[in-house]
Design a protein around this motif. Sequence first.
Motif, PDB file in Angstrom:
ATOM      1  N   GLN A  86       0.852  -1.183   0.000  1.00  0.00           N
ATOM      2  CA  GLN A  86       0.000   0.000   0.000  1.00  0.00           C
ATOM      3  C   GLN A  86       0.885   1.229   0.000  1.00  0.00           C
ATOM      4  O   GLN A  86       1.573   1.510   0.997  1.00  0.00           O
ATOM      5  CB  GLN A  86      -0.955   0.017   1.183  1.00  0.00           C
ATOM      6  N   PRO A 124       1.504   5.394  -0.260  1.00  0.00           N
ATOM      7  CA  PRO A 124       0.784   6.544   0.302  1.00  0.00           C
ATOM      8  C   PRO A 124      -0.315   7.040  -0.640  1.00  0.00           C
ATOM      9  O   PRO A 124      -0.075   7.266  -1.820  1.00  0.00           O
ATOM     10  CB  PRO A 124       1.883   7.589   0.467  1.00  0.00           C
ATOM     11  N   GLY A 125      -1.524   7.153  -0.106  1.00  0.00           N
ATOM     12  CA  GLY A 125      -2.637   7.676  -0.885  1.00  0.00           C
ATOM     13  C   GLY A 125      -3.232   6.711  -1.882  1.00  0.00           C
ATOM     14  O   GLY A 125      -4.093   7.101  -2.683  1.00  0.00           O
ATOM     15  N   LYS A 126      -2.794   5.451  -1.857  1.00  0.00           N
ATOM     16  CA  LYS A 126      -3.296   4.461  -2.812  1.00  0.00           C
ATOM     17  C   LYS A 126      -3.909   3.270  -2.097  1.00  0.00           C
ATOM     18  O   LYS A 126      -3.690   3.051  -0.909  1.00  0.00           O
ATOM     19  CB  LYS A 126      -2.165   3.996  -3.722  1.00  0.00           C
ATOM     20  N   GLN A 127      -4.679   2.507  -2.846  1.00  0.00           N
ATOM     21  CA  GLN A 127      -5.280   1.302  -2.282  1.00  0.00           C
ATOM     22  C   GLN A 127      -4.241   0.189  -2.172  1.00  0.00           C
ATOM     23  O   GLN A 127      -3.257   0.159  -2.904  1.00  0.00           O
ATOM     24  CB  GLN A 127      -6.438   0.839  -3.166  1.00  0.00           C
ATOM     25  N   ARG A 128      -4.490  -0.720  -1.270  1.00  0.00           N
ATOM     26  CA  ARG A 128      -3.626  -1.879  -1.125  1.00  0.00           C
ATOM     27  C   ARG A 128      -3.767  -2.771  -2.355  1.00  0.00           C
ATOM     28  O   ARG A 128      -4.883  -2.996  -2.830  1.00  0.00           O
ATOM     29  CB  ARG A 128      -4.035  -2.652   0.137  1.00  0.00           C
TER      30      ARG A 128
END
Length: 114
Positions: A39, A41-45
């Motif tokens: 994951q 920063p600022g993104k989906q896993r």
Amino acid sequence: QVQLVESGGGLVQPGGSLRLSCAASGTTFSIYDMGWYRQAPGKQRELVATVTSALRTNYVDSVKERFTISRDNAKNTVYLQMNNLKPEDTAVYYCNRPAANFPWGQGTLVTVSS
């Protein structure tokens, strides 16, 4: 109670390597397919690599030929060898089953930066 403990992250320069480990307890580890997620920063896993109970592996295109997933059932551990790391590989890395059935561990932070 299943517990997953990830380790091995750190700060590495672009082009460098790291080996992540994930130790599982409280389950019959060997019967399950396992995977590594990340994951940023600022993104989906996202799921980036999987290894089946029969040792078949699969990778997303962005990590193919750079990352290698493996497992040691005797140690209840799954590994992720990461080579030729890029800044876009910066993320917290987690292990879990591909359907994410187990409780999440704390993850291990990988930072790729010069």
